[in-house]
Design a protein around this motif. Sequence first.
Motif, PDB file in Angstrom:
ATOM      1  N   LEU A   1      -4.310   4.121   4.924  1.00  0.00           N
ATOM      2  CA  LEU A   1      -3.720   4.083   6.264  1.00  0.00           C
ATOM      3  C   LEU A   1      -2.594   3.072   6.265  1.00  0.00           C
ATOM      4  O   LEU A   1      -2.693   2.048   5.586  1.00  0.00           O
ATOM      5  CB  LEU A   1      -4.747   3.564   7.271  1.00  0.00           C
ATOM      6  CG  LEU A   1      -5.782   4.501   7.858  1.00  0.00           C
ATOM      7  CD1 LEU A   1      -6.707   3.719   8.775  1.00  0.00           C
ATOM      8  CD2 LEU A   1      -5.071   5.598   8.650  1.00  0.00           C
ATOM      9  N   GLU A   2      -1.585   3.321   7.073  1.00  0.00           N
ATOM     10  CA  GLU A   2      -0.525   2.314   7.200  1.00  0.00           C
ATOM     11  C   GLU A   2      -0.983   1.290   8.241  1.00  0.00           C
ATOM     12  O   GLU A   2      -1.332   1.660   9.371  1.00  0.00           O
ATOM     13  CB  GLU A   2       0.772   2.999   7.638  1.00  0.00           C
ATOM     14  CG  GLU A   2       1.910   2.013   7.778  1.00  0.00           C
ATOM     15  CD  GLU A   2       3.275   2.677   7.892  1.00  0.00           C
ATOM     16  OE1 GLU A   2       3.373   3.916   7.757  1.00  0.00           O
ATOM     17  OE2 GLU A   2       4.236   1.934   8.135  1.00  0.00           O
ATOM     18  N   ALA A   3      -1.029   0.016   7.872  1.00  0.00           N
ATOM     19  CA  ALA A   3      -1.428  -1.026   8.838  1.00  0.00           C
ATOM     20  C   ALA A   3      -0.409  -1.057   9.973  1.00  0.00           C
ATOM     21  O   ALA A   3       0.775  -0.758   9.763  1.00  0.00           O
ATOM     22  CB  ALA A   3      -1.483  -2.382   8.134  1.00  0.00           C
ATOM     23  N   ASP A   4      -0.866  -1.413  11.172  1.00  0.00           N
ATOM     24  CA  ASP A   4       0.037  -1.433  12.337  1.00  0.00           C
ATOM     25  C   ASP A   4       1.251  -2.323  12.109  1.00  0.00           C
ATOM     26  O   ASP A   4       2.339  -2.044  12.598  1.00  0.00           O
ATOM     27  CB  ASP A   4      -0.713  -1.967  13.576  1.00  0.00           C
ATOM     28  CG  ASP A   4      -1.760  -0.973  14.036  1.00  0.00           C
ATOM     29  OD1 ASP A   4      -1.640   0.216  13.676  1.00  0.00           O
ATOM     30  OD2 ASP A   4      -2.710  -1.404  14.723  1.00  0.00           O
TER      31      ASP A   4
ATOM     32  N   THR B   1      -4.924  -3.384   5.112  1.00  0.00           N
ATOM     33  CA  THR B   1      -5.880  -3.027   6.172  1.00  0.00           C
ATOM     34  C   THR B   1      -7.247  -3.676   5.970  1.00  0.00           C
ATOM     35  O   THR B   1      -7.890  -4.060   6.930  1.00  0.00           O
ATOM     36  CB  THR B   1      -6.080  -1.490   6.219  1.00  0.00           C
ATOM     37  OG1 THR B   1      -6.364  -1.036   4.892  1.00  0.00           O
ATOM     38  CG2 THR B   1      -4.849  -0.779   6.764  1.00  0.00           C
TER      39      THR B   1
ATOM     40  N   ASP C   1      -5.638  -0.140   0.385  1.00  0.00           N
ATOM     41  CA  ASP C   1      -6.286  -0.767   1.545  1.00  0.00           C
ATOM     42  C   ASP C   1      -6.024  -2.266   1.581  1.00  0.00           C
ATOM     43  O   ASP C   1      -6.808  -3.021   2.123  1.00  0.00           O
ATOM     44  CB  ASP C   1      -7.801  -0.523   1.475  1.00  0.00           C
ATOM     45  CG  ASP C   1      -8.405  -1.088   0.183  1.00  0.00           C
ATOM     46  OD1 ASP C   1      -7.636  -1.398  -0.754  1.00  0.00           O
ATOM     47  OD2 ASP C   1      -9.626  -1.244   0.113  1.00  0.00           O
TER      48      ASP C   1
ATOM     49  N   LYS D   1       3.393  -7.014   4.715  1.00  0.00           N
ATOM     50  CA  LYS D   1       2.726  -5.760   4.353  1.00  0.00           C
ATOM     51  C   LYS D   1       3.769  -4.659   4.230  1.00  0.00           C
ATOM     52  O   LYS D   1       4.547  -4.447   5.165  1.00  0.00           O
ATOM     53  CB  LYS D   1       1.723  -5.350   5.431  1.00  0.00           C
ATOM     54  CG  LYS D   1       0.604  -6.341   5.643  1.00  0.00           C
ATOM     55  CD  LYS D   1      -0.336  -5.862   6.734  1.00  0.00           C
ATOM     56  CE  LYS D   1      -1.352  -6.926   7.064  1.00  0.00           C
ATOM     57  NZ  LYS D   1      -2.229  -6.510   8.171  1.00  0.00           N
TER      58      LYS D   1
ATOM     59  N   ASP E   1       0.845  -1.197   0.000  1.00  0.00           N
ATOM     60  CA  ASP E   1       0.000   0.000   0.000  1.00  0.00           C
ATOM     61  C   ASP E   1       0.876   1.241   0.000  1.00  0.00           C
ATOM     62  O   ASP E   1       2.083   1.173   0.247  1.00  0.00           O
ATOM     63  CB  ASP E   1      -0.898  -0.001   1.258  1.00  0.00           C
ATOM     64  CG  ASP E   1      -1.988  -1.051   1.171  1.00  0.00           C
ATOM     65  OD1 ASP E   1      -2.727  -1.050   0.172  1.00  0.00           O
ATOM     66  OD2 ASP E   1      -2.085  -1.887   2.090  1.00  0.00           O
TER      67      ASP E   1
ATOM     68  N   SER F   1     -12.563   2.959   4.164  1.00  0.00           N
ATOM     69  CA  SER F   1     -11.210   2.439   3.895  1.00  0.00           C
ATOM     70  C   SER F   1     -10.201   3.502   3.478  1.00  0.00           C
ATOM     71  O   SER F   1      -9.617   3.396   2.399  1.00  0.00           O
ATOM     72  CB  SER F   1     -11.248   1.358   2.804  1.00  0.00           C
ATOM     73  OG  SER F   1     -12.391   0.591   2.868  1.00  0.00           O
TER      74      SER F   1
ATOM     75  N   PRO G   1      -6.128  -8.398   5.630  1.00  0.00           N
ATOM     76  CA  PRO G   1      -5.546  -8.004   6.923  1.00  0.00           C
ATOM     77  C   PRO G   1      -4.596  -9.067   7.483  1.00  0.00           C
ATOM     78  O   PRO G   1      -3.773  -8.754   8.348  1.00  0.00           O
ATOM     79  CB  PRO G   1      -6.764  -7.811   7.834  1.00  0.00           C
ATOM     80  CG  PRO G   1      -7.932  -8.328   7.095  1.00  0.00           C
ATOM     81  CD  PRO G   1      -7.587  -8.477   5.655  1.00  0.00           C
TER      82      PRO G   1
END
Length: 229
Positions: free
Chosen positions: A198-201, A139, A136, A148, A10, A195, A143
């Motif tokens: 965003l940067e996934a954790d 995220t 997305d 990622k 992403d 959506s 997920p």
Amino acid sequence: MSKKIIIAIDGFSSTGKSTIAKLLAKKYNYIYVDTGAMYRAVTLFAKNNNFVGIDFLSKDKLITHLSDISLSFKFNSKLGFAEMYLNDKNVEKEIRTLEVSQLVSKVSAISEVRKKLVAEQQLMGKSSGIVMDGRDIGTVVFPNAELKLFMTASADKRATRRYKELIDRGDKVDFKDILFNVEERDRIDSTREDSPLLEADDAIGFDNSDMGIQEQFERICALVDRRIS
Ligand code: DC
């Protein structure tokens, strides 16, 4: 035999996501899915049917006609990657114009459009061995992806890359329009309700403003190798 995984890439527009994704797909013999091309193809359909323009969006009409849209990727062995088809027509070139770039964030903010495309993307990833790029993927779409990545670069560097791409293929464009479009898409993609970008954790961030493709590719291959071995 090595394990097949899902690689989710992403990030902001023109950060070289697709270049890295194509190289990874080639090296590991994975399927590459450019989800931005799918949002662009829906936008082209909407534009051709007068459902969207610079100053209007007939959201309800587009939603009603979503079932008329059939998207597919067909591998082009000469180019070494899959091209986007909209209702069986190759639209690879048409979806990359500045005109489509100016409309795509509006269309991709529509929840019904996202629902349709996310379902198709999840089907494509069923058998793993896939590298998918978009906004997305880590995220929402996958997920649980094993790797990622989140790509960033300065707006100026990204606009310069995009400008060069369009000029090289013969389009007549102004740098200031490209820069404006890059910044405007960042804003809409990051602030939309459904959506947002965003940067996934658990994503690994890459700022490639000053990093060449080869260096990034080598670093990312090391990450892939650790996960598949
Ligand atoms: O990756 P790209 O620049 O070709 O994507 C075009 C647009 O599509 C981007 O501005 C936002 C949208 N998009 C999205 O909302 N979700 C994705 N997974 C991929 C793209």
